[in-house]
Design an enzyme around this catalytic site. Sequence first.
Site, short mmCIF file in Angstrom:
data_model
loop_
_atom_site.label_atom_id
_atom_site.label_comp_id
_atom_site.label_asym_id
_atom_site.label_seq_id
_atom_site.Cartn_x
_atom_site.Cartn_y
_atom_site.Cartn_z
N TYR A 135 135.13 -55.06 -12.20
CA TYR A 135 133.98 -54.64 -11.38
C TYR A 135 134.28 -53.21 -10.92
CZ TYR A 135 130.57 -54.96 -7.46
OH TYR A 135 129.55 -54.76 -6.57
N LYS A 163 131.34 -55.03 -14.91
CA LYS A 163 130.13 -54.75 -14.15
C LYS A 163 130.25 -53.33 -13.62
CE LYS A 163 127.46 -55.53 -10.02
NZ LYS A 163 127.50 -55.92 -8.60
#
Length: 289
Positions: A135, A163
């Site tokens: 992330y 992400k």
Amino acid sequence: MTRRDILTAVPTSFHADGSLDLEGSRSIFRYVAQSGNEGAFVLGTTGEFPAIDDAEFAQLVEAALADLGDAMRVVVHVGAPSAFEAVRRVRAARELGATEFAAVTPYYLPTSDAALLRYYDALSEAVGDGSLYVYVFPARTGNPVSPELLGRIAERSNIVGVKASELSLDEIAAYRAAVPEEFVIYTGADRDLVAAGEVGAQGVVSGVSSVLPKPFRALAAAADSGDPDRVAAAQADVDDIVSVIGGDMPRMKAAYRAMGVADGYCRMALDEPSADALSEIDRVIAAHR
């Protein structure tokens, strides 16, 4: 057909005094379970993870797996400032049955590429036969991940995707060029489901879709149809709700209150929406629910 996953970033509900509203959170989970989206991203930024203690983390993971697991994938966010803390959360979530994880880079203090590699190595080992997403959110963490570094992290077989939040389309394209074809890229920009797909992303992690999922499903279907007029109309609807709700958790929770989903608030130091904002929230609910 291009893959266009929509993973819903799910808010956590709190009472007005800041205490955890577990039943309200479960009501949100059950609402999200009906969305038709491919997955849920729980206890991430939208879930106010920095304000969640270990006991609450376990309660929320258990509830998310129970309420969402039959309907969609559940990705549990475990990121922390240290590998020690993040690994503890991986172990707690695995004991409850989680198999998919995401971890934001360490935050608050600046770090090096070598330290980031050690962090994700420790998480990779803890995840074991599960799957882990990197992330990346440098606007909040202060620690970017270069395409070269992401390519090195992606060499670990159980680190399957990233992400990317508040990264440009050019930066997403650079990630795509640096990682294997099977490595999954999700944008964190709610409105960029189609645009990010055109530069190699496989979907979006969207907080706004937790409130009003139908326009997102319509945009994915329109993109699959290849009809530019249909895509433009669906994109306009998504842009409308994103412009009103955006990544603003108090606005999401105001929408839940207006829809009778959950009577929750934020724990973190965030401003409640103004009267004008509440009126706009009511408008987009009426138009797009």
